[in-house]
Design an enzyme around this catalytic site. Structure first.
Site, PDB file in Angstrom:
ATOM      1  N   TYR A  42      42.939  37.036  39.242  1.00 38.00           N
ATOM      2  CA  TYR A  42      40.920  36.885  39.508  1.00 38.00           C
ATOM      3  C   TYR A  42      40.884  37.404  37.708  1.00 38.00           C
ATOM      4  O   TYR A  42      39.282  37.368  37.460  1.00 38.00           O
ATOM      5  CB  TYR A  42      40.894  38.714  39.348  1.00 38.00           C
ATOM      6  CG  TYR A  42      41.709  37.989  41.382  1.00 38.00           C
ATOM      7  CD1 TYR A  42      40.405  37.618  42.067  1.00 38.00           C
ATOM      8  CD2 TYR A  42      42.384  39.990  41.642  1.00 38.00           C
ATOM      9  CE1 TYR A  42      41.181  37.688  42.861  1.00 38.00           C
ATOM     10  CE2 TYR A  42      43.044  39.301  42.574  1.00 38.00           C
ATOM     11  CZ  TYR A  42      42.630  38.792  43.526  1.00 38.00           C
ATOM     12  OH  TYR A  42      42.770  38.762  45.258  1.00 38.00           O
ATOM     13  N   THR A  92      40.062  35.499  35.656  1.00 38.52           N
ATOM     14  CA  THR A  92      38.562  34.322  34.622  1.00 38.52           C
ATOM     15  C   THR A  92      37.364  34.339  35.341  1.00 38.52           C
ATOM     16  O   THR A  92      36.781  34.093  35.199  1.00 38.52           O
ATOM     17  CB  THR A  92      39.099  33.011  34.726  1.00 38.52           C
ATOM     18  OG1 THR A  92      40.039  32.386  36.039  1.00 38.52           O
ATOM     19  CG2 THR A  92      40.374  32.923  33.639  1.00 38.52           C
ATOM     20  N   THR A  93      38.006  34.650  36.882  1.00 42.88           N
ATOM     21  CA  THR A  93      36.588  34.646  37.188  1.00 42.88           C
ATOM     22  C   THR A  93      35.642  35.786  37.607  1.00 42.88           C
ATOM     23  O   THR A  93      34.829  35.527  37.733  1.00 42.88           O
ATOM     24  CB  THR A  93      36.843  34.920  38.691  1.00 42.88           C
ATOM     25  OG1 THR A  93      37.623  35.343  39.473  1.00 42.88           O
ATOM     26  CG2 THR A  93      38.040  33.444  39.799  1.00 42.88           C
ATOM     27  N   HIS A  94      36.175  37.072  37.038  1.00 42.16           N
ATOM     28  CA  HIS A  94      35.429  37.737  37.216  1.00 42.16           C
ATOM     29  C   HIS A  94      34.796  38.226  35.270  1.00 42.16           C
ATOM     30  O   HIS A  94      34.281  39.192  35.333  1.00 42.16           O
ATOM     31  CB  HIS A  94      36.669  39.112  37.721  1.00 42.16           C
ATOM     32  CG  HIS A  94      36.566  39.415  38.872  1.00 42.16           C
ATOM     33  ND1 HIS A  94      35.610  40.406  39.470  1.00 42.16           N
ATOM     34  CD2 HIS A  94      37.567  39.473  39.728  1.00 42.16           C
ATOM     35  CE1 HIS A  94      35.752  39.779  41.027  1.00 42.16           C
ATOM     36  NE2 HIS A  94      37.085  39.697  41.177  1.00 42.16           N
ATOM     37  N   VAL A  95      35.133  37.452  34.640  1.00 40.60           N
ATOM     38  CA  VAL A  95      34.635  37.899  33.125  1.00 40.60           C
ATOM     39  C   VAL A  95      34.096  36.383  32.637  1.00 40.60           C
ATOM     40  O   VAL A  95      33.572  36.326  31.133  1.00 40.60           O
ATOM     41  CB  VAL A  95      36.219  38.281  31.965  1.00 40.60           C
ATOM     42  CG1 VAL A  95      36.345  39.660  32.375  1.00 40.60           C
ATOM     43  CG2 VAL A  95      37.254  37.131  32.167  1.00 40.60           C
TER      44      VAL A  95
END
Length: 111
Positions: free
Chosen positions: A44, A46-49
């Site tokens: 997660y 890369t998807t959350h930042v």
């Protein structure tokens, strides 16, 4: 934090139901990915930042202006990490809070 057994079972059930819905909508291929314990934040990171509402100086190269205001929908402000075009490689919470404050101040004082 970790997943409990019931959460793993719930995820498997919902993943199967979502796959059925997606197939019924006409998808040619559906790849099901079930969650597993223990919890792993790596997938997660890369998807959350980072994301897709890129902040920038002009409409052709960005979705929102420096106040996180949409170029196309003037009363829409998009706060959060989606303003970054790539992963910063660190926890951006402080920067995100500053951007949210900057945006809120612009909404209050300019609009």
């Amino acid at each position: 934090m970790d997943f409990h057994d019931n959460e793993i079972k719930q995820n498997a059930f919902l993943t199967d139901r979502f796959a059925e819905i997606i197939k019924a909508m006409g998808a040619n291929q559906v790849a099901k990915v079930y969650r597993k314990a223990p919890y792993d934040a790596t997938q997660y990171q890369t998807t959350h930042v980072c994301g897709g509402a890129i902040m920038g100086a002009d409409r052709p190269t960005s979705a929102v202006n420096r106040y996180l205001q949409s170029w196309d929908v003037p009363n829409l402000f998009v706060t959060g990490a989606s303003a970054y075009p790539q992963n910063a490689g660190y926890n951006p919470t402080g920067t995100l809070c500053a951007l949210a404050y900057w945006s809120a101040a612009a909404i209050r004082n300019q609009y």
